[in-house]
Design a protein around this motif. Structure first.
Motif, short mmCIF file in Angstrom:
data_model
loop_
_atom_site.label_atom_id
_atom_site.label_comp_id
_atom_site.label_asym_id
_atom_site.label_seq_id
_atom_site.Cartn_x
_atom_site.Cartn_y
_atom_site.Cartn_z
N ALA A 39 0.75 -1.24 0.07
CA ALA A 39 -0.05 0.05 0.03
C ALA A 39 1.05 1.10 0.08
CB ALA A 39 -0.88 -0.20 1.22
N MET A 40 0.36 2.25 -0.27
CA MET A 40 1.08 3.71 -0.74
C MET A 40 1.30 4.51 0.56
SD MET A 40 -1.87 5.76 -3.06
CE MET A 40 -3.42 5.69 -2.28
N ASN A 41 1.70 3.82 1.64
CA ASN A 41 2.14 4.75 2.63
C ASN A 41 3.62 5.07 2.59
OD1 ASN A 41 1.01 1.67 4.11
ND2 ASN A 41 -0.15 3.26 4.54
N LEU A 140 4.36 16.99 1.66
CA LEU A 140 3.55 16.52 0.51
C LEU A 140 3.55 15.21 0.06
CD1 LEU A 140 5.68 19.48 0.42
CD2 LEU A 140 4.19 19.75 -1.81
N ASP A 141 2.39 14.61 0.00
CA ASP A 141 2.13 13.20 -0.11
C ASP A 141 1.05 12.81 -1.00
OD1 ASP A 141 2.31 10.09 1.60
OD2 ASP A 141 3.28 10.49 -0.59
N HIS A 142 0.58 13.86 -1.77
CA HIS A 142 -0.82 13.55 -2.57
C HIS A 142 -0.26 13.65 -3.85
CE1 HIS A 142 0.27 17.90 -2.89
NE2 HIS A 142 -1.01 18.55 -2.74
N TRP A 143 -1.27 13.89 -4.83
CA TRP A 143 -1.16 13.70 -6.23
C TRP A 143 0.19 14.52 -6.71
CZ3 TRP A 143 -3.63 9.91 -6.38
CH2 TRP A 143 -5.01 9.71 -6.58
N LYS A 144 0.97 13.94 -7.27
CA LYS A 144 2.21 14.38 -7.62
C LYS A 144 2.25 15.51 -8.43
CE LYS A 144 2.68 10.92 -5.13
NZ LYS A 144 2.54 11.01 -3.29
N ASP A 145 1.20 15.66 -9.31
CA ASP A 145 1.14 16.91 -10.15
C ASP A 145 0.57 17.93 -9.44
OD1 ASP A 145 -1.60 15.79 -12.42
OD2 ASP A 145 -1.51 16.23 -10.12
N ALA A 168 8.89 16.40 0.67
CA ALA A 168 8.00 15.75 -0.46
C ALA A 168 8.47 14.30 -0.57
CB ALA A 168 8.10 16.49 -1.66
N ASP A 169 7.40 13.54 -0.56
CA ASP A 169 7.73 12.05 -0.92
C ASP A 169 7.42 11.83 -2.34
OD1 ASP A 169 5.66 9.19 -0.05
OD2 ASP A 169 7.81 9.49 -0.24
N ASN A 170 8.00 10.85 -2.66
CA ASN A 170 7.94 10.14 -4.29
C ASN A 170 8.47 11.03 -5.18
OD1 ASN A 170 4.55 9.52 -2.59
ND2 ASN A 170 6.09 7.99 -3.24
N VAL A 171 9.59 11.84 -5.07
CA VAL A 171 9.90 12.70 -5.95
C VAL A 171 10.75 11.92 -6.95
CG1 VAL A 171 10.26 14.75 -4.56
CG2 VAL A 171 12.14 13.11 -4.69
N LEU A 198 11.26 3.05 -2.59
CA LEU A 198 9.91 3.14 -2.65
C LEU A 198 9.26 2.38 -1.50
CD1 LEU A 198 6.98 3.76 -4.09
CD2 LEU A 198 7.31 1.73 -5.27
N GLU A 199 8.16 2.56 -0.88
CA GLU A 199 7.69 1.78 0.54
C GLU A 199 7.76 0.30 0.04
OE1 GLU A 199 6.50 4.60 -0.70
OE2 GLU A 199 4.44 4.52 -1.06
N TYR A 200 8.39 -0.61 1.10
CA TYR A 200 7.99 -1.90 0.92
C TYR A 200 8.71 -2.41 -0.53
CZ TYR A 200 4.46 -0.10 3.92
OH TYR A 200 3.82 0.55 5.06
MG LIG Z 1 3.99 8.53 -0.84
#
Ligand SMILES: [Mg+2]
Ligand SMILES: C[C@H](C[C@H]1O[C@@H](n2cnc3c(N)ncnc32)[C@H](O)[C@@H]1O)NC(=O)c1cc(-c2ccc(F)cc2)cc(O)c1O
Length: 214
Positions: A39-41, A140-145, A168-171, A198-200
């Motif tokens: 999951a995207m935690n 920041l961890d919502h829609w990347k755009d 910011a997550d997921n850069v 990336l998580e897990y």
């Molecule tokens: Mg994230």
């Protein structure tokens, strides 16, 4: 019995975590997502970077964009000093409903205000609705755009001050290339990349820490 994945995560918390113990709550989620269902935690590996930045900043008022099921909400809230607050924004009501239960199970509900709705609508209302002068920390961890438009919105609404830290997550994955360009090329930010995964997973991802210079 949980029919959705967030409900199954909540069940894993209720089954394996100790009520009122935030650490056991996010550890139960990490175990479930690593061994049962991804999951995207933000997860345990990037979570340690989040913890260290939070401990350094020690924010009195923090903002999280993209609550999802409340994993990072619990991670952040457990490290806040007494009297400090976290406002977290989530626009999916089903996710918000699960997040409220996970936040309450962890016992951090007194430090957290979960606001349902799209960040773009809610950010301009933060001052009037919550009596906020400016944020000390933003995750920041919502829609990347939405990272760039919402960062600009925070600037324009006077919600950032000299020294506010944006994390910011997921850069890298899923990626926020426009955001990296924005904070790395702007004279108004001092930016640094924390390489992780990336998580897990073994896929590269990372967190970008950007200090607003005013
Ligand atoms: Mg994230
Ligand atoms: C976007 C989601 C996180 C949550 O954000 C809420 N949301 C959105 N836009 C807004 C708004 N404008 N205002 C308020 N809330 C808002 C939503 O409803 C989700 O609950 N996060 C991700 O999509 C995400 C995805 C991945 C990922 C990585 C590799 C893959 F192969 C697949 C997925 C990893 C991550 O670490 C993420 O964080």
């Amino acid at each position: 019995t949980g029919s959705t994945q967030p409900q199954r995560m909540l069940e894993a918390v209720q089954k394996n975590a100790t009520k009122g113990d935030p650490e056991s709550v996010f550890s139960a989620i990490d175990y479930y997502c690593r061994h049962k269902e991804w999951a995207m935690n933000v997860g345990d590996e990037k979570g340690l970077i989040l913890d260290s930045v939070l401990t350094e900043v020690n924010p009195s008022i923090a903002l999280e964009l993209g609550t999802y099921c409340g994993y990072s909400t619990v991670r952040i809230a457990r490290l806040l000093s007494p009297g400090s607050k976290l406002i977290t924004v989530e626009f999916n009501p089903a996710f918000a409903a699960v997040a409220r239960q996970i936040i309450a199970y962890a016992g951090v509900q007194d430090k957290v205000t979960l606001v349902e709705g799209p960040s773009g609508d809610l950010i301009p209302k933060m001052k009037e609705r919550f009596g906020i002068k400016s944020f000390d920390f933003v995750f920041l961890d919502h829609w990347k755009d939405r990272y760039v438009p919402d960062t600009k919105l925070l600037e324009d609404c006077g919600l950032l001050r000299k020294g506010t830290v944006l994390l910011a997550d997921n850069v890298i994955c899923p990626g926020a290339p426009e955001y990296l360009k924005y904070v790395r090329n702007s004279p108004r930010y001092e930016s640094r990349y924390f390489k992780s995964n990336l998580e897990y997973s073994k896929v590269e991802d990372g967190l970008e820490k950007s200090v607003f210079l005013g």
